[in-house]
Design a protein around this motif. Structure first.
Motif, PDB file in Angstrom:
ATOM      1  N   ARG A 212       8.511  41.819  35.784  1.00  0.00           N
ATOM      2  CA  ARG A 212       9.256  40.792  35.044  1.00  0.00           C
ATOM      3  C   ARG A 212       8.490  40.271  33.844  1.00  0.00           C
ATOM      4  O   ARG A 212       9.080  39.801  32.875  1.00  0.00           O
ATOM      5  N   GLN A 213       7.162  40.262  33.943  1.00  0.00           N
ATOM      6  CA  GLN A 213       6.353  39.736  32.842  1.00  0.00           C
ATOM      7  C   GLN A 213       4.956  40.318  32.950  1.00  0.00           C
ATOM      8  O   GLN A 213       4.396  40.400  34.053  1.00  0.00           O
ATOM      9  N   GLY A 215       1.189  39.942  30.968  1.00  0.00           N
ATOM     10  CA  GLY A 215       0.465  39.251  29.906  1.00  0.00           C
ATOM     11  C   GLY A 215      -0.853  38.706  30.415  1.00  0.00           C
ATOM     12  O   GLY A 215      -1.161  38.771  31.607  1.00  0.00           O
ATOM     13  N   VAL A 220       0.809  33.953  31.071  1.00  0.00           N
ATOM     14  CA  VAL A 220       1.762  34.040  32.176  1.00  0.00           C
ATOM     15  C   VAL A 220       1.854  32.694  32.900  1.00  0.00           C
ATOM     16  O   VAL A 220       2.927  32.248  33.285  1.00  0.00           O
ATOM     17  N   PRO A 224       5.809  31.172  31.641  1.00  0.00           N
ATOM     18  CA  PRO A 224       6.518  32.153  32.478  1.00  0.00           C
ATOM     19  C   PRO A 224       7.833  32.575  31.811  1.00  0.00           C
ATOM     20  O   PRO A 224       8.518  31.749  31.205  1.00  0.00           O
ATOM     21  N   ALA A 225       8.135  33.870  31.902  1.00  0.00           N
ATOM     22  CA  ALA A 225       9.214  34.443  31.091  1.00  0.00           C
ATOM     23  C   ALA A 225      10.612  34.070  31.570  1.00  0.00           C
ATOM     24  O   ALA A 225      11.579  34.232  30.832  1.00  0.00           O
ATOM     25  N   SER A 226      10.732  33.609  32.801  1.00  0.00           N
ATOM     26  CA  SER A 226      12.064  33.299  33.328  1.00  0.00           C
ATOM     27  C   SER A 226      11.924  32.270  34.439  1.00  0.00           C
ATOM     28  O   SER A 226      10.831  32.076  34.990  1.00  0.00           O
ATOM     29  N   VAL A 229      10.267  33.912  37.483  1.00  0.00           N
ATOM     30  CA  VAL A 229       8.803  34.035  37.408  1.00  0.00           C
ATOM     31  C   VAL A 229       8.176  32.653  37.572  1.00  0.00           C
ATOM     32  O   VAL A 229       7.181  32.484  38.285  1.00  0.00           O
TER      33      VAL A 229
END
Ligand code: ATP
Length: 363
Positions: A212-213, A215, A220, A224-226, A229
């Motif tokens: 999902r991510q 980095g 991170v 967080p990308a979503s 996450v």
């Protein structure tokens, strides 16, 4: 020299354990694959090792597809949770195993064994029986055995999770240093946030078979990308917020709060971890302590705050932040942290402020 996963998928019957994974690990880089139990981490690692066959996609070394290369010819080192040492060999016999398989002569192998045991903090352990070692020492031997033949990639599957917490923390620090010193390209699978963040140059967060991510740890952690996450990384509450000049402003209950943030300017979702609110005499949010629990190095509080007004507090599943008045713990109650030395007691009035460390900007 790099590992590449290109559209890698692995199935068990109708279960898609890994779906379309894309990942490159550069020479000397340590990547931690972090995710909840059952998300497919071990399956991905096993596919890299050659122990599982992809349903689609490829595992490459540089640009070479490894599909036809068997496990023992990939030049990868493997360490599992329980070390899987040979019980009838002594420590030196275990560490020398890969060297002997590679045809390295006895004297050179003995020299390399001594070097490796020194690196993992077990100098002089050559003739010890592995069954007489502690769990931590056994994992050090397993690491030395995997590193001895200078693998081009080290694969670690939950290497520290069988150890108790104090030992795990120390060994994670030692392992991070060892991987840097030896410049070992590494993929480490773990469900433990601390372990991932201690070890990794980059963290890859996996849920439900998908990456999902990917980095650097701080990115991170802070961005967080979503919401998914963010939830996995400990954000229990989402709040709509406005970021300007590195300061996020949000409303908790009916009280405006602010926190420093790494996020870009504009309207965002703030993810609050359970440590986001802290006791602070200058804090804007007032409430009454209803519960106090001592943790290792801080105190956790449950605080009753005034009924929610305009801004609303959204649960983590409510990505739109559309309101509702359930704070962390529900019903106008929020979690907060205090210092052990001056933690308030149940019934005490308290003031709370947001701490930048406990706040993430959710993409
Ligand atoms: N040999 C197998 N046969 C069938 N299904 C499997 C097999 N191995 C794993 N699975 C399934 O594939 C999914 C991913 O499992 P995997 O062990 O890779 O997850 P994980 O993230 O490593 O979990 P854990 O942290 O608990 O080890 C799960 O749904 C699991 O039940």
């Amino acid at each position: 020299m790099s590992l590449g996963l290109r559209g890698l998928s692995v199935r068990y019957g109708s279960t898609v354990a890994v779906a379309e994974a894309e990942l490159t690990i550069a020479d000397g880089e340590v990547v931690a694959l972090l995710g909840p139990s059952g998300c497919g981490k071990s399956t991905l690692l096993r596919a890299v090792a050659g122990l599982e066959h992809p349903a689609a996609g490829t595992v490459c070394w540089d640009d070479d597809d490894l599909a036809a290369v068997p496990v023992h010819r990939r030049g990868f080192g493997l360490v599992f949770q329980d070390g899987q040492l040979f019980p009838h060999r002594d420590v030196a016999g275990n560490v020398a195993f890969g060297l002997r398989m590679a045809g390295i002569d006895r004297a050179a192998a003995a020299e390399r064994v001594t070097e490796l045991l020194g690196m993992v903090g077990l100098a002089g352990y050559e003739s010890r029986s592995v069954t007489s070692l502690s769990g931590g020492e056994q994992q050090r031997v397993a690491l030395a055995r995997a590193l001895a033949p200078r693998p081009r990639l080290l694969l670690l599957d939950e290497p520290l999770s069988a150890l108790d917490r104090v030992l795990r923390e120390q060994l994670a620090i030692d392992l991070a240093a060892l991987l840097r010193t030896t410049r070992t390209t590494t993929l480490v699978v773990t469900h433990d946030h601390d372990e991932a963040f201690t070890l990794a140059d980059r963290v890859a967060v996996m849920t439900q078979g998908r990456l999902r991510q990917i980095g650097p740890p701080d990115e991170v952690w802070r961005l967080p990308a979503s919401p998914e996450v963010a939830a996995f990384l400990g954000c229990t509450t989402l709040l709509p917020a406005e970021v300007a000049g590195g300061v996020a402003r949000c409303v908790l209950g009916s009280v405006p709060l602010r926190a420093g943030t790494a996020g870009p300017d504009g309207r965002v979702l703030l993810g609050l971890r359970s440590t986001a609110l802290a006791v602070d005499p200058a804090g804007e949010l007032t409430g009454t302590v209803v519960q106090r629990v001592h943790r290792r190095d801080h105190v956790r509080l449950l605080v009753e705050v005034p009924a929610a007004g305009g801004g609303g507090v959204a649960g983590i599943g409510d990505a739109a932040g559309s309101g509702g008045d359930a704070g962390v713990g529900g019903g106008g109650r929020v979690e907060a942290v205090a210092q052990v030395a001056d933690a308030p007691a149940p019934g005490d009035p308290v003031r709370l402020a947001l701490r930048a460390d406990g706040v993430a900007v959710v993409g």
